[in-house]
Structure formats: structure tokens, C-alpha cells
Design a protein around this motif. Structure first.
Motif, PDB file in Angstrom:
ATOM      1  N   SER A  73       0.740  -1.234   0.145  1.00  0.00           N
ATOM      2  CA  SER A  73      -0.165  -0.144  -0.099  1.00  0.00           C
ATOM      3  C   SER A  73       0.809   1.431   0.083  1.00  0.00           C
ATOM      4  O   SER A  73       2.162   1.219   0.749  1.00  0.00           O
ATOM      5  CB  SER A  73      -0.826   0.032   1.222  1.00  0.00           C
ATOM      6  OG  SER A  73      -1.604   1.339   1.251  1.00  0.00           O
ATOM      7  N   ARG A  74       0.375   2.294  -0.720  1.00  0.00           N
ATOM      8  CA  ARG A  74       1.231   3.425  -0.732  1.00  0.00           C
ATOM      9  C   ARG A  74       0.399   4.626  -0.213  1.00  0.00           C
ATOM     10  O   ARG A  74       0.680   5.782  -0.586  1.00  0.00           O
ATOM     11  CB  ARG A  74       1.663   3.755  -2.267  1.00  0.00           C
ATOM     12  CG  ARG A  74       2.339   2.595  -2.594  1.00  0.00           C
ATOM     13  CD  ARG A  74       3.295   2.919  -3.969  1.00  0.00           C
ATOM     14  NE  ARG A  74       4.218   4.288  -3.927  1.00  0.00           N
ATOM     15  CZ  ARG A  74       5.595   3.973  -3.575  1.00  0.00           C
ATOM     16  NH1 ARG A  74       6.028   2.908  -3.090  1.00  0.00           N
ATOM     17  NH2 ARG A  74       6.292   5.297  -3.441  1.00  0.00           N
ATOM     18  N   ASN A  75      -0.482   4.295   0.755  1.00  0.00           N
ATOM     19  CA  ASN A  75      -1.312   5.265   1.285  1.00  0.00           C
ATOM     20  C   ASN A  75      -0.611   6.169   2.202  1.00  0.00           C
ATOM     21  O   ASN A  75      -0.870   7.468   1.952  1.00  0.00           O
ATOM     22  CB  ASN A  75      -2.282   4.446   2.169  1.00  0.00           C
ATOM     23  CG  ASN A  75      -3.268   5.641   2.883  1.00  0.00           C
ATOM     24  OD1 ASN A  75      -3.907   6.598   2.504  1.00  0.00           O
ATOM     25  ND2 ASN A  75      -3.260   5.463   4.380  1.00  0.00           N
ATOM     26  N   ASP A  96       2.980   8.286  -1.529  1.00  0.00           N
ATOM     27  CA  ASP A  96       2.487   9.310  -2.538  1.00  0.00           C
ATOM     28  C   ASP A  96       1.150   8.702  -3.364  1.00  0.00           C
ATOM     29  O   ASP A  96       0.921   9.176  -4.336  1.00  0.00           O
ATOM     30  CB  ASP A  96       3.497   8.997  -3.894  1.00  0.00           C
ATOM     31  CG  ASP A  96       3.952   7.450  -4.282  1.00  0.00           C
ATOM     32  OD1 ASP A  96       3.310   6.789  -3.643  1.00  0.00           O
ATOM     33  OD2 ASP A  96       5.100   7.541  -4.929  1.00  0.00           O
ATOM     34  N   GLU A  97       0.382   7.736  -2.968  1.00  0.00           N
ATOM     35  CA  GLU A  97      -1.003   7.334  -3.402  1.00  0.00           C
ATOM     36  C   GLU A  97      -2.017   7.196  -2.150  1.00  0.00           C
ATOM     37  O   GLU A  97      -2.281   6.179  -1.778  1.00  0.00           O
ATOM     38  CB  GLU A  97      -0.660   5.998  -4.145  1.00  0.00           C
ATOM     39  CG  GLU A  97       0.006   6.152  -5.312  1.00  0.00           C
ATOM     40  CD  GLU A  97       0.188   4.673  -6.232  1.00  0.00           C
ATOM     41  OE1 GLU A  97      -0.780   3.818  -5.929  1.00  0.00           O
ATOM     42  OE2 GLU A  97       1.079   4.669  -6.711  1.00  0.00           O
ATOM     43  N   TRP A 107      -5.193   6.523  -0.217  1.00  0.00           N
ATOM     44  CA  TRP A 107      -6.337   5.844  -0.293  1.00  0.00           C
ATOM     45  C   TRP A 107      -7.374   6.716  -0.582  1.00  0.00           C
ATOM     46  O   TRP A 107      -7.437   7.891   0.196  1.00  0.00           O
ATOM     47  CB  TRP A 107      -6.677   5.048   0.979  1.00  0.00           C
ATOM     48  CG  TRP A 107      -7.504   3.920   0.708  1.00  0.00           C
ATOM     49  CD1 TRP A 107      -7.411   2.997   0.288  1.00  0.00           C
ATOM     50  CD2 TRP A 107      -8.867   3.791   1.397  1.00  0.00           C
ATOM     51  NE1 TRP A 107      -8.477   2.119   0.334  1.00  0.00           N
ATOM     52  CE2 TRP A 107      -9.418   2.778   0.902  1.00  0.00           C
ATOM     53  CE3 TRP A 107      -9.518   4.593   2.170  1.00  0.00           C
ATOM     54  CZ2 TRP A 107     -10.723   2.415   1.554  1.00  0.00           C
ATOM     55  CZ3 TRP A 107     -10.756   4.562   2.669  1.00  0.00           C
ATOM     56  CH2 TRP A 107     -11.356   3.164   2.507  1.00  0.00           C
ATOM     57  N   ASP A 108      -8.071   6.365  -1.596  1.00  0.00           N
ATOM     58  CA  ASP A 108      -9.491   7.038  -1.956  1.00  0.00           C
ATOM     59  C   ASP A 108     -10.468   7.399  -0.840  1.00  0.00           C
ATOM     60  O   ASP A 108     -10.912   6.154  -0.414  1.00  0.00           O
ATOM     61  CB  ASP A 108      -9.918   6.612  -3.059  1.00  0.00           C
ATOM     62  CG  ASP A 108     -11.298   7.282  -3.545  1.00  0.00           C
ATOM     63  OD1 ASP A 108     -11.688   8.304  -3.052  1.00  0.00           O
ATOM     64  OD2 ASP A 108     -11.833   6.953  -4.712  1.00  0.00           O
ATOM     65  N   GLY A 117      -6.126  14.661  -1.928  1.00  0.00           N
ATOM     66  CA  GLY A 117      -4.830  14.444  -2.059  1.00  0.00           C
ATOM     67  C   GLY A 117      -4.037  13.995  -0.535  1.00  0.00           C
ATOM     68  O   GLY A 117      -3.119  13.813  -0.390  1.00  0.00           O
TER      69      GLY A 117
END
Length: 168
Positions: free
Chosen positions: A84-86, A89-90, A92-93, A106
């Protein structure tokens, strides 16, 4: 010499009333040896008191025990640990439609609701990655416009990422 805040992830098994006796794995985040939930609780106490007072002044009946500060659940390891990149740089939605210029867009989710539905009541933070550091700033409760005096925290990126590699 640069001093960094300490980031730590501890995987724990907990039981909550809605788990019907089953254990739930959570990834507890600690900053400078303090649980993130406790850091948030300390900041939220005066915010909650002020909101309760304001709502009572408006004639609303509120039971303080139904509105506790810091009432969050740590996230499952799958949302915290790599791959997971939460927390990198990503984010979680969160499931809510946000405009690109929304200040909450963001941000990473770092704590969820104690009812088990993460988006019910959740804490977010803006994470900035640099070559050698990770910075957490701009904490916010998605459903409130409270101003949090928490952070910013600056972590050594190597130490931070090593915590995200822990096994659940």
C-alpha cells in the motif's frame, strides 16, 4: 545535524463489540513513542468541548459520552504497510467526490471510525515525500473544519519506509 521525529508501526490484534469476539488486526501508528490516537485526542479535547458548548447554546441536547475526542480506530495493516502506498505518494481514496482544489484532496487517511466503516469518521494528513525525508502536516478531520495544532512531523525517509515494510 538534523533531528527527526520517530515514526513507528505496531501491528496489534484487538477485539471490539462489533467483531463479536473475533480479533481484528490494526496497524497502530506511533509518533515519537506516542500513539497517534492519543496525540489526536489531546488536540481534539478543546475542539470537542467548544463544539458541544456551541451546539448546546443553539438548543441542541448533546450527551458528551456520545461525542468523545480522539474516537478513532487504527487502520488495517493492508492500508498502512507496503505494498500500500497510502502513507507515501498514493493516498487511499476516501470515497467522497472532491474537487481537485479541495483542501482535503490528496490527503492520506491515517485513522478511521471505531464503527468499522473507515469513511464514517476519519483523520487525514498531507504527506510530502522528499529524497531523504517524509513530512506529515495539515492534519484534519474530514467531517469537521477544526484546525489541528498537530505537527508538522518530519521523519527520516529510510527509517519511515522500513516501518512500512513490517509484516502484518
Amino acid at each position: 545535524m538534523q533531528t527527526y521525529d520517530r515514526f513507528e508501526v505496531r501491528i496489534n490484534r484487538i477485539s471490539l463489540p462489533w467483531t463479536l469476539g473475533n480479533k481484528l488486526d490494526v496497524a497502530e501508528i506511533h509518533i515519537n513513542h506516542q500513539p497517534l490516537v492519543e496525540l489526536v485526542r489531546q488536540v481534539e479535547e478543546p475542539l470537542v468541548r467548544a463544539e458541544i458548548q456551541e451546539r448546546r447554546s443553539a438548543g441542541e441536547t448533546i450527551d458528551e459520552s456520545d461525542f468523545p475526542p480522539g474516537d478513532y480506530l487504527y487502520l488495517p495493516p493492508s492500508m498502512i504497510l507496503l505494498p500500500s502506498r497510502n502513507l507515501l505518494d498514493e493516498p487511499w481514496d476516501c470515497g467522497f467526490e472532491l474537487q481537485s482544489n479541495d483542501p482535503q484532496a490528496g490527503k492520506a487517511i491515517v485513522l478511521g471510525c471505531t464503527c468499522g466503516v473507515i469513511q464514517c469518521w476519519f483523520m487525514q494528513v498531507r504527506i510530502a515525500l522528499n529524497e531523504s525525508t517524509v513530512e506529515w502536516a495539515d492534519f484534519g478531520q474530514f467531517h469537521r473544519d477544526w484546525q489541528y495544532s498537530l505537527g508538522p512531523f518530519k521523519f527520516d525517509r529510510e527509517q519511515y519506509e522500513s516501518e512500512l515494510w513490517k509484516s502484518g
